[in-house]
Design an enzyme around this catalytic site. Sequence first.
Site, PDB file in Angstrom:
ATOM      1  N   ASN A 226       3.408   5.756  -3.095  1.00  0.00           N
ATOM      2  CA  ASN A 226       4.661   6.279  -3.620  1.00  0.00           C
ATOM      3  C   ASN A 226       4.593   6.483  -5.129  1.00  0.00           C
ATOM      4  O   ASN A 226       5.077   7.493  -5.657  1.00  0.00           O
ATOM      5  CB  ASN A 226       5.786   5.303  -3.258  1.00  0.00           C
ATOM      6  CG  ASN A 226       7.135   5.722  -3.801  1.00  0.00           C
ATOM      7  OD1 ASN A 226       7.618   6.803  -3.533  1.00  0.00           O
ATOM      8  ND2 ASN A 226       7.751   4.834  -4.571  1.00  0.00           N
TER       9      ASN A 226
ATOM     10  N   SER B 150       1.819   6.857  -6.946  1.00  0.00           N
ATOM     11  CA  SER B 150       0.696   7.703  -7.390  1.00  0.00           C
ATOM     12  C   SER B 150       0.660   9.069  -6.726  1.00  0.00           C
ATOM     13  O   SER B 150      -0.278   9.835  -6.933  1.00  0.00           O
ATOM     14  CB  SER B 150      -0.623   6.981  -7.108  1.00  0.00           C
ATOM     15  OG  SER B 150      -0.801   6.778  -5.706  1.00  0.00           O
TER      16      SER B 150
ATOM     17  N   LYS C  63       0.834  -1.201   0.000  1.00  0.00           N
ATOM     18  CA  LYS C  63       0.000   0.000   0.000  1.00  0.00           C
ATOM     19  C   LYS C  63       0.871   1.254   0.000  1.00  0.00           C
ATOM     20  O   LYS C  63       0.593   2.214  -0.729  1.00  0.00           O
ATOM     21  CB  LYS C  63      -0.926   0.009   1.213  1.00  0.00           C
ATOM     22  CG  LYS C  63      -1.816   1.244   1.281  1.00  0.00           C
ATOM     23  CD  LYS C  63      -2.767   1.204   2.460  1.00  0.00           C
ATOM     24  CE  LYS C  63      -3.615   2.474   2.507  1.00  0.00           C
ATOM     25  NZ  LYS C  63      -4.596   2.453   3.626  1.00  0.00           N
ATOM     26  N   LEU C  64       1.921   1.247   0.813  1.00  0.00           N
ATOM     27  CA  LEU C  64       2.824   2.394   0.850  1.00  0.00           C
ATOM     28  C   LEU C  64       3.453   2.639  -0.518  1.00  0.00           C
ATOM     29  O   LEU C  64       3.537   3.794  -0.986  1.00  0.00           O
ATOM     30  CB  LEU C  64       3.915   2.159   1.893  1.00  0.00           C
ATOM     31  CG  LEU C  64       5.051   3.187   1.932  1.00  0.00           C
ATOM     32  CD1 LEU C  64       4.528   4.557   2.337  1.00  0.00           C
ATOM     33  CD2 LEU C  64       6.152   2.738   2.884  1.00  0.00           C
ATOM     34  N   LEU C  65       3.890   1.593  -1.193  1.00  0.00           N
ATOM     35  CA  LEU C  65       4.515   1.750  -2.506  1.00  0.00           C
ATOM     36  C   LEU C  65       3.501   2.192  -3.559  1.00  0.00           C
ATOM     37  O   LEU C  65       3.862   2.891  -4.513  1.00  0.00           O
ATOM     38  CB  LEU C  65       5.191   0.445  -2.917  1.00  0.00           C
ATOM     39  CG  LEU C  65       6.417   0.068  -2.088  1.00  0.00           C
ATOM     40  CD1 LEU C  65       6.995  -1.269  -2.546  1.00  0.00           C
ATOM     41  CD2 LEU C  65       7.474   1.162  -2.158  1.00  0.00           C
TER      42      LEU C  65
ATOM     43  N   ALA D 192      -4.358  15.087  -2.257  1.00  0.00           N
ATOM     44  CA  ALA D 192      -5.736  15.221  -1.773  1.00  0.00           C
ATOM     45  C   ALA D 192      -5.936  16.543  -1.051  1.00  0.00           C
ATOM     46  O   ALA D 192      -7.008  17.174  -1.166  1.00  0.00           O
ATOM     47  CB  ALA D 192      -6.091  14.057  -0.861  1.00  0.00           C
TER      48      ALA D 192
ATOM     49  N   ASP E 195      13.508  16.805   2.749  1.00  0.00           N
ATOM     50  CA  ASP E 195      14.239  17.713   3.625  1.00  0.00           C
ATOM     51  C   ASP E 195      14.243  19.127   3.055  1.00  0.00           C
ATOM     52  O   ASP E 195      14.206  19.314   1.835  1.00  0.00           O
ATOM     53  CB  ASP E 195      15.688  17.243   3.781  1.00  0.00           C
ATOM     54  CG  ASP E 195      15.782  15.794   4.225  1.00  0.00           C
ATOM     55  OD1 ASP E 195      14.887  15.347   4.960  1.00  0.00           O
ATOM     56  OD2 ASP E 195      16.753  15.113   3.833  1.00  0.00           O
TER      57      ASP E 195
ATOM     58  N   CYS F   3       3.758  20.631  10.281  1.00  0.00           N
ATOM     59  CA  CYS F   3       3.708  21.319   8.986  1.00  0.00           C
ATOM     60  C   CYS F   3       3.152  22.737   9.080  1.00  0.00           C
ATOM     61  O   CYS F   3       3.300  23.519   8.142  1.00  0.00           O
ATOM     62  CB  CYS F   3       2.872  20.515   8.000  1.00  0.00           C
ATOM     63  SG  CYS F   3       3.576  18.896   7.581  1.00  0.00           S
TER      64      CYS F   3
END
Length: 402
Positions: free
Chosen positions: A70, A72, A65-67, A331, A233, A170
Site C-alpha cells: 500500500n 510503495s 505485507k499488504l500495508l 511492475a 471504482d 481487467c
Amino acid sequence: MLNDSGRNSLNDTGVKNDARDEFLSEPPLWITGLGAQYPPYLLGPEKLEEMVKKFHNPENPALKKLLAVNRSSGIQTRALVRPYDKGFTNLSVPPTISDLDAFYRKAGVDLTVQACRKALKEWGGSYEDITHTVAVTCTNAGNPGFDLLVAQKLGLRNNLDRMLLHGVGCAGGLAIMRAAAQIANGASLRRRPARILAFACELCSPNVRCDLADAARVQNLDDVNIAGALFGDGAAAVVLCNDFAEEAQDQALFQLIDWANGTIAGTYDHMAFLTDTTGFRTVLSKDVPSYTKNAIPPVFERLLPSFEERTNQSGLDTLSFDWALHPGGTAIIDGAQEMMDLSDDQLRATKEIYKTRGNSSSPTVLIVLDKLRRMGEGRDNVVATSFGPGLVVEMAMMRRVR
C-alpha cells in the site's frame, strides 16, 4: 495461442470478382464517443492503514505485507463510491455477497449511466438510434444483468441487442470493444447501421473489507491478497459505429483498425476473481507481471502488418504509437515499458491514471484512452492493451481522426 482476429482470406467461392472484392474489403469502424466517470471520494494510502488498525491487528504478518505494498504502490489516491469511513467499510463485519450485489445494482448502475451519457453526448446522435449494447463487469453477477438496468435508466429502446460479458476481469474494457467491432462488422455485411454503446463498470472498494479479512487469514505470505491496496471504482463507455451509420466518420475520434486477443498457456491459476460467501476473493500471483510483459510483443507483431497495410504506412515499430496500457500495477507498467522500449511520454496517460486513481479493473483501459486523447496532439497511431484472468491479453490498434 492467440485467437483468430477474423481477418483470414476466404477461398474462391465463384462469386463475381467485384462482389467478392466488396465482400472481402474491410468496412471502416469508428469510435465516435468516449466517456469516463470516477466517483467523487478519494482514498489515500494512509486511510487504508487506518482501516486495518480499526478492524485487524496491524502486526499480522500478512497485513504488514499488504500495508507495505500500500505504501510503495505508487498510487496517491483511489476513487471510491462512498467515503472510506462510511457504508460497508465501517461495519463491524464485512459485507455479504448479497449486500454487494444490491449495492452495485444501484450505485454501479448510476456510475455507469454517467459515463454512458458522456460518450453519447460526444457521439451526438439520438438515443433511439443505438442498435446494440455490449457491457462487462466482474463485481456483479446478478440476473438480469446490470446492462439492462443501465439501458432502462438511459431510456434506450426495448428491442436493441444486448450482450453482457463476464469472467474477463481487467481485460474487459478491450473485450467489449472487440465484441462491438465484430458485431459492427457483421452489421456491415448485412448493409445495416451499427451504433453500439459499450460500457464497463467495477465497484471494487465495497469489497475492501473482504480483501482485508482474506489477507488476515493467510499463512503463506506468498499468497497474500494485495487487491485492497490497488483497486478502486470507475466506469467507462465508448460508442462504436460502422460506416453505414452516416454520421460516424464526421463524428469520429479514432478509426479502429485491428484487434486480437489470446490466452497465455499455463497461467490459469495466476489471476482470479472468485465469488465467495464473504464477498469476492482476488488471486494475483507475483508472476503476473512477467507473464504479461512477455505476452505483449507477439500480439503487437501479429497486428502490425495489417495495421500498416490498412493505414498505408510502413516501417512502423513500438515507438510509432501512443500506448493506452492497462495500469495493473507498477511492475506491470514497468515491465511493459522495458519489454517494448517505450518512453514515459508514450505511457503518459497510463502513468497518470495509475498515480491518481489506481486500477479500477475493466473500465480502466478505456479511461486511459479517454485521458490520452486529451493530453495534447500526440501520435497518430494508438495501441491499447489490457490483461485479465486466464491469463488473457487483449490488444486494439487504432488511428486518431484529426
